[in-house]
Design an enzyme around this catalytic site. Structure first.
Site, PDB file in Angstrom:
ATOM      1  N   ASN A 177       0.890  -1.172   0.000  1.00 17.92           N
ATOM      2  CA  ASN A 177       0.000   0.000   0.000  1.00 17.92           C
ATOM      3  C   ASN A 177       0.921   1.213   0.000  1.00 17.92           C
ATOM      4  O   ASN A 177       1.202   1.813   1.021  1.00 17.92           O
ATOM      5  CB  ASN A 177      -0.895  -0.009   1.233  1.00 17.92           C
ATOM      6  CG  ASN A 177      -1.818  -1.211   1.218  1.00 17.92           C
ATOM      7  OD1 ASN A 177      -2.388  -1.558   0.181  1.00 17.92           O
ATOM      8  ND2 ASN A 177      -1.950  -1.873   2.345  1.00 17.92           N
ATOM      9  N   LYS A 185       0.904  -3.428  -6.142  1.00 17.99           N
ATOM     10  CA  LYS A 185      -0.474  -3.743  -5.739  1.00 17.99           C
ATOM     11  C   LYS A 185      -1.362  -2.747  -6.466  1.00 17.99           C
ATOM     12  O   LYS A 185      -1.281  -1.543  -6.221  1.00 17.99           O
ATOM     13  CB  LYS A 185      -0.615  -3.591  -4.230  1.00 17.99           C
ATOM     14  CG  LYS A 185      -2.040  -3.744  -3.709  1.00 17.99           C
ATOM     15  CD  LYS A 185      -2.077  -3.795  -2.186  1.00 17.99           C
ATOM     16  CE  LYS A 185      -3.497  -3.876  -1.642  1.00 17.99           C
ATOM     17  NZ  LYS A 185      -3.533  -3.992  -0.174  1.00 17.99           N
ATOM     18  N   GLU A 196      -8.048  -3.349  -2.898  1.00 15.04           N
ATOM     19  CA  GLU A 196      -8.280  -2.674  -1.617  1.00 15.04           C
ATOM     20  C   GLU A 196      -8.070  -1.163  -1.714  1.00 15.04           C
ATOM     21  O   GLU A 196      -7.414  -0.550  -0.884  1.00 15.04           O
ATOM     22  CB  GLU A 196      -7.381  -3.282  -0.534  1.00 15.04           C
ATOM     23  CG  GLU A 196      -7.683  -4.760  -0.306  1.00 15.04           C
ATOM     24  CD  GLU A 196      -6.927  -5.382   0.864  1.00 15.04           C
ATOM     25  OE1 GLU A 196      -5.808  -4.929   1.159  1.00 15.04           O
ATOM     26  OE2 GLU A 196      -7.460  -6.326   1.467  1.00 15.04           O
ATOM     27  N   ARG A 206       0.980  -8.112  -8.263  1.00 16.03           N
ATOM     28  CA  ARG A 206       0.209  -8.917  -7.318  1.00 16.03           C
ATOM     29  C   ARG A 206      -1.176  -9.291  -7.858  1.00 16.03           C
ATOM     30  O   ARG A 206      -1.859  -8.467  -8.481  1.00 16.03           O
ATOM     31  CB  ARG A 206       0.069  -8.191  -5.991  1.00 16.03           C
ATOM     32  CG  ARG A 206       1.407  -7.993  -5.328  1.00 16.03           C
ATOM     33  CD  ARG A 206       1.292  -7.229  -4.048  1.00 16.03           C
ATOM     34  NE  ARG A 206       1.083  -8.061  -2.890  1.00 16.03           N
ATOM     35  CZ  ARG A 206       0.124  -7.895  -2.000  1.00 16.03           C
ATOM     36  NH1 ARG A 206      -0.793  -6.965  -2.174  1.00 16.03           N
ATOM     37  NH2 ARG A 206       0.052  -8.656  -0.944  1.00 16.03           N
ATOM     38  N   ASP A 214      -6.754 -14.961   1.873  1.00 11.37           N
ATOM     39  CA  ASP A 214      -5.831 -13.966   2.430  1.00 11.37           C
ATOM     40  C   ASP A 214      -5.052 -14.480   3.641  1.00 11.37           C
ATOM     41  O   ASP A 214      -5.384 -14.107   4.765  1.00 11.37           O
ATOM     42  CB  ASP A 214      -6.611 -12.702   2.819  1.00 11.37           C
ATOM     43  CG  ASP A 214      -5.686 -11.570   3.213  1.00 11.37           C
ATOM     44  OD1 ASP A 214      -4.480 -11.709   3.003  1.00 11.37           O
ATOM     45  OD2 ASP A 214      -6.187 -10.565   3.733  1.00 11.37           O
ATOM     46  N   GLU A 233       3.709 -15.840  -2.982  1.00 16.42           N
ATOM     47  CA  GLU A 233       3.817 -14.889  -1.871  1.00 16.42           C
ATOM     48  C   GLU A 233       3.350 -15.555  -0.579  1.00 16.42           C
ATOM     49  O   GLU A 233       2.223 -16.046  -0.493  1.00 16.42           O
ATOM     50  CB  GLU A 233       2.976 -13.628  -2.147  1.00 16.42           C
ATOM     51  CG  GLU A 233       3.047 -12.606  -1.012  1.00 16.42           C
ATOM     52  CD  GLU A 233       2.313 -11.292  -1.313  1.00 16.42           C
ATOM     53  OE1 GLU A 233       2.000 -11.032  -2.495  1.00 16.42           O
ATOM     54  OE2 GLU A 233       2.060 -10.532  -0.359  1.00 16.42           O
ATOM     55  N   GLU A 273      -0.049 -12.448  10.542  1.00 17.59           N
ATOM     56  CA  GLU A 273      -1.155 -11.508  10.761  1.00 17.59           C
ATOM     57  C   GLU A 273      -2.388 -12.194  11.362  1.00 17.59           C
ATOM     58  O   GLU A 273      -3.020 -11.665  12.267  1.00 17.59           O
ATOM     59  CB  GLU A 273      -1.523 -10.854   9.419  1.00 17.59           C
ATOM     60  CG  GLU A 273      -2.740  -9.974   9.472  1.00 17.59           C
ATOM     61  CD  GLU A 273      -3.109  -9.404   8.100  1.00 17.59           C
ATOM     62  OE1 GLU A 273      -2.348  -9.594   7.136  1.00 17.59           O
ATOM     63  OE2 GLU A 273      -4.167  -8.764   8.001  1.00 17.59           O
TER      64      GLU A 273
HETATM   65  C1  BDP Z   1      -4.119  -8.288   4.002  1.00 19.18           C
HETATM   66  C2  BDP Z   1      -3.737  -7.268   5.011  1.00 19.18           C
HETATM   67  C3  BDP Z   1      -3.595  -5.888   4.420  1.00 19.18           C
HETATM   68  C4  BDP Z   1      -2.690  -5.946   3.218  1.00 19.18           C
HETATM   69  C5  BDP Z   1      -3.243  -6.927   2.218  1.00 19.18           C
HETATM   70  C6  BDP Z   1      -2.353  -7.129   1.006  1.00 19.18           C
HETATM   71  O1  BDP Z   1      -4.707  -7.253   6.044  1.00 19.18           O
HETATM   72  O2  BDP Z   1      -3.083  -5.049   5.430  1.00 19.18           O
HETATM   73  O3  BDP Z   1      -2.529  -4.712   2.642  1.00 19.18           O
HETATM   74  O4  BDP Z   1      -3.358  -8.191   2.830  1.00 19.18           O
HETATM   75  O5  BDP Z   1      -1.731  -8.180   0.936  1.00 19.18           O
HETATM   76  O6  BDP Z   1      -3.835  -9.542   4.550  1.00 19.18           O
HETATM   77  O7  BDP Z   1      -2.304  -6.284   0.140  1.00 19.18           O
END
Ligand code: BDP
Length: 695
Positions: free
Chosen positions: A227, A304, A308, A341, A382, A404, A410
Site C-alpha cells: 500500500n 499492488k 483494496e 500482485r 488472504d 507470496e 497476521e
Molecule cells: C491483508 C492485510 C492488508 C494488506 C493486504 C495485502 O490485512 O493489510 O494490505 O493483505 O496483501 O492480509 O495487500
C-alpha cells in the site's frame, strides 16, 4: 494447569547456567562448541582460514569468520588473505582461487551458476583443506554461512562434498513498511529503515539485517509497503534507497520498491495514469532510468494495483497486463523485474472472493512481458491459518508465477503465538495442481521446473521490526529463517529446518532440541485447531486481526464480514463452493476439482472451505460435525498446554531472559486458545443447537 514459574523458588534461585540473551544475534550466535571430540575435529580441520579476494564482500567474509571461528572453536584462529601451506579453510571465487594457484577450481565451479557454491575437503599429501568456492563473491559468502552452520549444528566435517544451488532465482523479503516508520501488519516494533536519517546516517543494523538475510540465502528486499505512498519515488527518497542498496549489495541482496500506480499524476503532474498513454509510459521509463543511475542493480517493482482501494490500470479502462507490461518495459534497461500482485477481489468480479483472482487473471495468461511475475498468495483468500493452495498455480501455464507467503503471522497470533510456519508452506509447495497431470506440484510451478522456465521468484512478507530481537517473539525468528531456507531449497523438510534453527539459536543439547522441535512442528496444526478448524477461516476480529469475532457482520462490504465466510445457520456451517454453490471447486484442475466438489471426498481439513455441512453430518471419525469441531478446538488447546510444559522442561538449557520471554507468551497463547474455543463454540452452538433467533 501449567502457569509461568511462580512459586517454584528452588529452580528460580539456582544460578543461571547461561548469561541472559536478547535475541539480537538471531541464529548467528556462534556459541562455543561444547562437544569435546567434535571440537577437536574442528580445531584440527580449521587451524586457520584464508579468504582470497580483495573486494568488499571478501572483507565481509573475513569479518564473519573472525567473529565465528574463535567463538565456535574457543581458540585463536587466524583469518588471512593469503594461502599458506597446511590445513586450513580456504574461501574465494573460482577466479581468485585459480589466480592463487588452485587451477582446477573454475572447472569444478562450472555448474554452480552465479549463486551456487561448493564446499569440499581437498587433500594434498597429508594435508586436508576445506575449500569453499563459487563464481561470485556473494555466493562465496553463502557458502561460508553454510559451512558455519555445519559447525553450529555439530556436523562431521572431515570429508565434505557439498554443492548447493538455489532452486528459485529471486528470493525476496517484502517489507510492508510505511515512510512514517510504522509497519502495516507489523508486530515487532517500527520499521528498520530510518528514513529521516538516511542517506547520511547509516545504522549498524542495516548490515546486520543484510548479514542475516544472506546467511539464509535471501537475495532481494522490497523496502516499502504494497500500500505504497508516492513519495517513495521522489528523488530524495531514491537517494535514501540507494544508500541502503549500497549496504546490501556486497551481501548479494538487491533492493526493490513498491510504486504507487498514480505516481505519474501525483508526482509527475500528468493528467492521468493510463498505462497505454505514451506520456505515462515515458514518465515511468524516465523514473526507472533515474533509479538505475543510482542503483544499477535495482531489483524491480512490486505492484499492488486495483486492490483494496489502491489505484491501478483499471481506473482508466486498461487491464492488469497493460499495467504490468508498462512497468516491465520501463525497467528493460537494467533488467529489473515486475512482481504484479494477483491479490484482487473487487465485488464486481465475483460474489465469491476465492474466485476473483482466478477470474481476472486466467484470461490474461500468456499476455505478460517476460520480465513480469504474477505474484500469487499461497491461498485464494488472504493468509488465513490454513487455505487450500491458490487455484492460479494450476491455471496460468504461460505466465511465471511468484509465490507470496506471509511471515508476519497476521492471522496466526502475530508476535504472541508460537506458530512455526514451515509446515504450512510445505503443505502448499507440495500440493498437486494437476496442471500437467499428477505430480505437478505448486513447487514445480513456482521454481519453473514444470514448464522448463529459468526465471522464478518467491516473496515472503517480513516479520521484522525495530524490536531488539527483530521479530517480537523469539520463535518468530524461525519463520524468517525457514522462509529463506525454503526459498533456497523447498525440498528441505520442516523438521530439518527447525532442527538447524534450534541448534544455532538455542542449544545443541539433545533433549532440549527434541522438545523445541516437538513444539515447533505441532504448533501450526494446533493454531489451526484452536482458531479455524476443518476449513473455517476469517474468524478474526476486524481491524487488528488478532482475537476471535465470528459474529462480526457489520463491515461496509459483505466479504469483509466474518459471517460471509462461515455462513453458520440452523442447518450447518461452511461456504458452499461446490457445484451447488459458488463453483470455486471448479477453479482447480481435474481430478482435484471433482474431489473438492464432493463432500464425501473433500479433504477434512478443507471441508468447510468448500461445503456447507449439516451439523449432524457424520465425519469419518464417526462423530457429528459439531462434535468434531469441539474435538479440534480441544486438541488445539491441549497442544498449547503441552507447549508450556515442554518449554518448562528446557529451562535449564536456555538463558533465563529468553526463557521467560517465551514462557510469558506461551501462557498468553494458551489463554487465547481457550478464548477462541469459548467464543467460537458459544456462537456456533447457537445455530447448531437451534438457539438462535435469526434463522
Ligand atoms: C491483508 C492485510 C492488508 C494488506 C493486504 C495485502 O490485512 O493489510 O494490505 O493483505 O496483501 O492480509 O495487500
Amino acid at each position: 494447569m501449567p502457569t509461568p514459574r511462580r512459586g517454584k523458588k528452588k529452580t528460580e534461585s539456582r544460578p543461571a547456567a547461561f548469561p541472559p540473551e536478547d535475541g539480537y544475534d538471531l541464529w548467528l550466535r556462534y556459541r562455543a562448541v561444547d562437544a569435546p571430540r567434535l571440537l577437536a575435529q574442528y580445531r584440527k580441520a580449521v587451524p586457520r582460514a584464508a579468504v582470497i579476494g580483495g573486494g568488499e564482500t571478501s572483507g565481509i567474509i573475513r569479518d564473519e569468520l573472525r567473529r565465528a571461528l574463535p567463538s565456535l572453536l574457543d581458540c585463536h584462529t587466524p583469518v588471512t588473505s593469503e594461502l599458506a601451506p597446511g590445513p586450513a579453510l580456504v574461501a574465494g571465487t573460482a577466479a581468485a582461487l585459480a589466480a592463487s594457484g588452485m587451477k582446477a577450481v573454475p572447472e569444478a565451479c562450472r555448474d554452480l551458476g552465479g549463486e551456487g557454491y561448493r564446499i569440499r575437503t581437498e587433500r594434498t599429501g597429508k594435508d586436508a583443506r576445506i575449500v569453499i568456492a563459487a563464481n561470485t563473491d556473494p555466493a562465496v559468502l553463502r557458502g561460508v554461512f553454510h559451512f558455519l552452520r555445519l559447525l553450529q549444528t555439530r556436523q562431521d566435517i572431515r570429508a565434505l562434498k557439498i554443492a548447493s544451488r538455489p532452486r528459485i532465482r529471486h528470493r525476496i523479503l517484502a517489507h510492508w513498511d510505511n515512510l512514517d516508520g510504522s509497519i502495516e501488519r507489523g508486530y515487532a516494533g517500527y520499521s528498520l529503515w530510518q528514513w529521516d536519517d538516511l542517506p547520511t546516517v547509516l545504522a549498524d543494523r542495516y548490515r546486520d539485517y543484510a548479514r542475516a538475510c544472506a546467511s539464509v540465502g535471501i537475495n532481494g528486499t522490497v523496502l516499502n509497503n504494497v500500500n505504497s505512498q508516492t513519495e517513495i519515488l521522489r528523488a530524495d527518497y531514491l537517494m535514501k534507497t540507494a544508500a541502503l542498496a549500497d549496504i546490501f549489495r556486497p551481501y548479494g541482496i538487491r533492493v526493490y520498491l513498491s510504486p504507487n500506480f498514480s505516481a505519474p499524476r501525483e508526482l509527475g503532474g500528468l493528467a492521468g495514469n493510463d498505462p497505454r498513454d505514451p506520456a505515462v509510459a515515458w514518465w515511468w521509463r524516465e523514473k526507472a532510468e533515474e533509479i538505475y543511475r543510482l542503483i544499477p542493480d535495482f531489483g524491480g517493482f512490486q505492484v499492488k494495483a486495483n486492490s483494496e482501494g489502491m489505484p491501478g490500470p483499471k481506473d482508466s479502462g486498461a487491464n492488469h497486463d497493460d499495467g504490468a507490461n508498462m512497468f516491465a518495459r520501463a525497467l528493460e534497461g537494467g533488467g529489473g523485474k515486475v512482481l504484479w500482485r494477483a491479490f484482487v477481489y473487487e465485488t464486481d468480479i465475483d460474489y465469491d472472493r476465492a474466485k476473483c483472482a482466478y477470474k481476472e487473471f486466467t484470461p490474461l495468461d500468456g499476455r505478460f512481458h517476460p520480465a513480469v511475475f504474477v505474484q500469487v498468495k499461497n491461498g485464494p483468500v488472504d493468509f488465513q491459518p490454513r487455505e487450500p493452495f491458490h487455484p492460479l498455480f494450476g491455471s496460468m501455464p504461460r505466465t511465471p508465477l511468484a509465490l507470496e507467503l506471509q511471515i508476519a503471522q497476521e492471522y496466526l497470533g502475530q508476535s504472541i503465538h508460537l506458530v512455526y510456519l514451515a509446515p504450512m508452506w510445505k503443505e502448499v509447495l507440495e500440493s498437486d495442481t494437476y496442471a500437467r497431470g499428477a505430480g505437478s506440484k505448486v513447487s514445480a510451478v513456482v521454481d519453473g521446473s514444470l514448464t522448463g522456465r529459468a526465471d522464478s521468484a518467491i516473496v515472503g512478507d517480513a516479520n521484522t521490526g525495530s524490536d531488539r530481537n527483530w521479530c517480537g517473539h523469539h520463535f518468530g525468528q524461525a519463520n524468517w529463517y525457514a522462509f529463506g531456507r525454503l526459498a533456497w531449497d523447498h525440498t528441505l523438510s520442516s523438521e530439518a529446518i527447525a532442527e538447524e534453527w534450534i541448534r544455532a539459536t538455542w542449544t545443541n543439547q539433545a533433549r532440549a532440541v527434541q522438545a523445541m522441535k516437538k513444539m515447533m512442528l505441532g504448533s501450526w496444526e494446533a493454531c489451526v485447531d484452536y482458531m479455524t478448524p476443518l476449513g473455517l477461516n476469517c474468524l478474526v476480529a476486524e481491524g487488528h486481526h488478532y482475537g476471535p469475532d465470528p459474529a462480526f457482520d457489520a463491515a461496509p462490504r459483505e466479504d469483509w464480514s466474518n459471517v460471509y465466510y462461515h455462513r453458520a445457520d440452523r442447518r450447518g456451517i461452511g461456504f458452499d463452493r461446490s457445484s451447488t454453490g459458488s463453483g470455486a471447486a471448479a477453479t482447480y484442475q481435474s481430478p482435484l476439482r471433482e474431489q473438492l466438489d464432493d463432500l464425501q471426498r473433500c479433504p477434512e481439513k478443507f471441508l468447510l472451505w468448500f461445503h456447507h455441512v449439516p451439523w449432524d453430518h457424520r465425519m469419518p471419525s464417526g462423530r457429528t460435525l459439531w462434535e468434531e469441531l469441539e474435538v479440534h478446538y480441544d486438541r488445539g488447546i491441549a497442544f498449547a498446554e503441552k507447549m508450556t510444559l515442554w518449554w518448562e522442561k528446557v529451562r535449564a538449557e536456555v538463558d533465563p531472559a529468553r526463557h521467560r520471554h517465551v514462557a510469558e507468551r506461551l501462557a498468553k497463547q494458551l489463554a487465547n486458545a481457550r478464548f477462541w474455543k469459548k467464543v467460537c463454540l458459544e456462537y456456533f452452538g447457537r445455530f447448531a443447537k437451534g438457539e438462535d433467533e435469526k434463522t
